[in-house]
Design an enzyme around this catalytic site. Sequence first.
Site, PDB file in Angstrom:
ATOM      1  CB  VAL A  96      42.209  44.401  30.132  1.00  0.00           C
ATOM      2  CG1 VAL A  96      41.456  43.515  31.115  1.00  0.00           C
ATOM      3  CG2 VAL A  96      41.596  45.791  30.083  1.00  0.00           C
ATOM      4  CB  ALA A  97      47.128  41.805  31.380  1.00  0.00           C
ATOM      5  CB  VAL A  98      44.036  37.978  34.394  1.00  0.00           C
ATOM      6  CG1 VAL A  98      44.101  37.037  35.593  1.00  0.00           C
ATOM      7  CG2 VAL A  98      43.032  39.091  34.644  1.00  0.00           C
ATOM      8  CB  THR A 109      34.447  40.445  37.463  1.00  0.00           C
ATOM      9  OG1 THR A 109      34.169  39.489  36.437  1.00  0.00           O
ATOM     10  CG2 THR A 109      33.148  41.104  37.894  1.00  0.00           C
ATOM     11  CE1 TYR A 137      37.970  43.516  28.289  1.00  0.00           C
ATOM     12  CE2 TYR A 137      38.429  42.268  26.298  1.00  0.00           C
ATOM     13  CZ  TYR A 137      38.846  42.776  27.512  1.00  0.00           C
ATOM     14  OH  TYR A 137      40.117  42.540  27.959  1.00  0.00           O
ATOM     15  CG  PHE A 426      43.799  52.974  22.570  1.00  0.00           C
ATOM     16  CD1 PHE A 426      43.252  52.383  23.689  1.00  0.00           C
ATOM     17  CD2 PHE A 426      42.944  53.268  21.504  1.00  0.00           C
ATOM     18  CE1 PHE A 426      41.903  52.085  23.754  1.00  0.00           C
ATOM     19  CE2 PHE A 426      41.585  52.987  21.576  1.00  0.00           C
ATOM     20  CZ  PHE A 426      41.067  52.389  22.691  1.00  0.00           C
TER      21      PHE A 426
END
Length: 426
Positions: A96-98, A109, A137, A426
């Site tokens: 999960v990356a921005v 979101t 999270y 992972f």
Amino acid sequence: MTPDLATDSTHSPYNAPEVRTLTPAEWDAWYRAAEVAFGGSEEPVEARQLWRDLTETGRSQGVWEGTTPVAASSAYSFRMAVPGGAVVPVAGVTLVAVLPTHRRRGLLTAMMRRQLDEIRARGEALAVLTASEPAIYGRFGYGLGTLHLALEIESHRVTLPPLPADGVRLRLADPVLSSPACEELYASLVPLRPGMLERRPNWDRLPLLDPPATRGNASPLQAVLAEDARSGRLLGYARYQVRPEPVSQPAAGTVLVRDIEALTPQVYARLWSYLLEIDLTDRVTAGNRPVDDPLLHLVSDTRRLHPVLEDTLYVRLVEVGEALRLREYATPVELVLDVTDEFCPWNTGRWKLQADGPGKAASCVPTAEPADLALSVRELGSAYLGGLRLAALGAAGRVTELREGAVEEASRAFASQVAPWLPHGF
């Protein structure tokens, strides 16, 4: 790879970021965007190829500006052990990356919304992740579900009791050639501890990943096997590296334990004795061990292990009723749970949980009966694998008791006899 430290805001200047599924041709640019979001370092070629092979593009998504990816997320199709020994489908949320230039625009979101909807559509009642920034999270319903110990052992200052291990021989082996037998042993242990993951195709390569660029001055990966001296049957194994110290300190090297598994307490102790007694070393490190690891009770001086408690796996109940049905309960239980779930509103409401104890099927269905406990889906995620107690969450004010004694009843029922543990990331 663990989810990143992306930050976000629901007060976005963009109304509907376009999130779409990754195509194989876009993988390199998509993955590089995630690396940049994690700080910019490029992974070694060997690691990059493994993660490319493991990526499920159909379960991966991102946000693009033209042809440039600016945000990413992915999921793996895992199967995970839950209390009682069932091994059930679970989505392993990852990467999960921005990009730093695109934070606080609602991208995270939007990706989490689409991802959880897709997980539900696939019929997976559970999602899990590891988090670089846990606070992010919680608002998406993930609760801390497992812990682990990091150990730094003064090997020259501890001893282990002589446990009989007659008929067991130790043998050094090639880590790659011995991997199939080790994987078979690992698979036999998965149902015995909640949180353990089945190794899906290609995941057996992860414990063997050993890029020279990441070794520092440590040795290549080594493996020691514990076998039945007569039949040759594998009874346990350990994989490790040795990092020597300068010639001026010839006996001050470090053994870096990658993983260690065994079928019996005697074999487990034998393997640890081997690791603690490797020549020219005086320290052993193990970065990820269960919080109830038998080693804590084997060594002569627990303080010399220098245990550090760390968070690991975060658990999200995507379908409350089905997730609670899938696991067993340590004691008979009949409770009505008043659950709130702001991000997945289909879970909000009262759920009646019934089970007759170990080995018995459970049921969890919507009900209009008065509630015994009130809690959010996040607390259910924390308690789900049985390592974090509902009583402790209640003491922290995160569970509200609506019927006297209900918290204690639920806490006993949700407990696991062995601590849940995630053996690899992972």
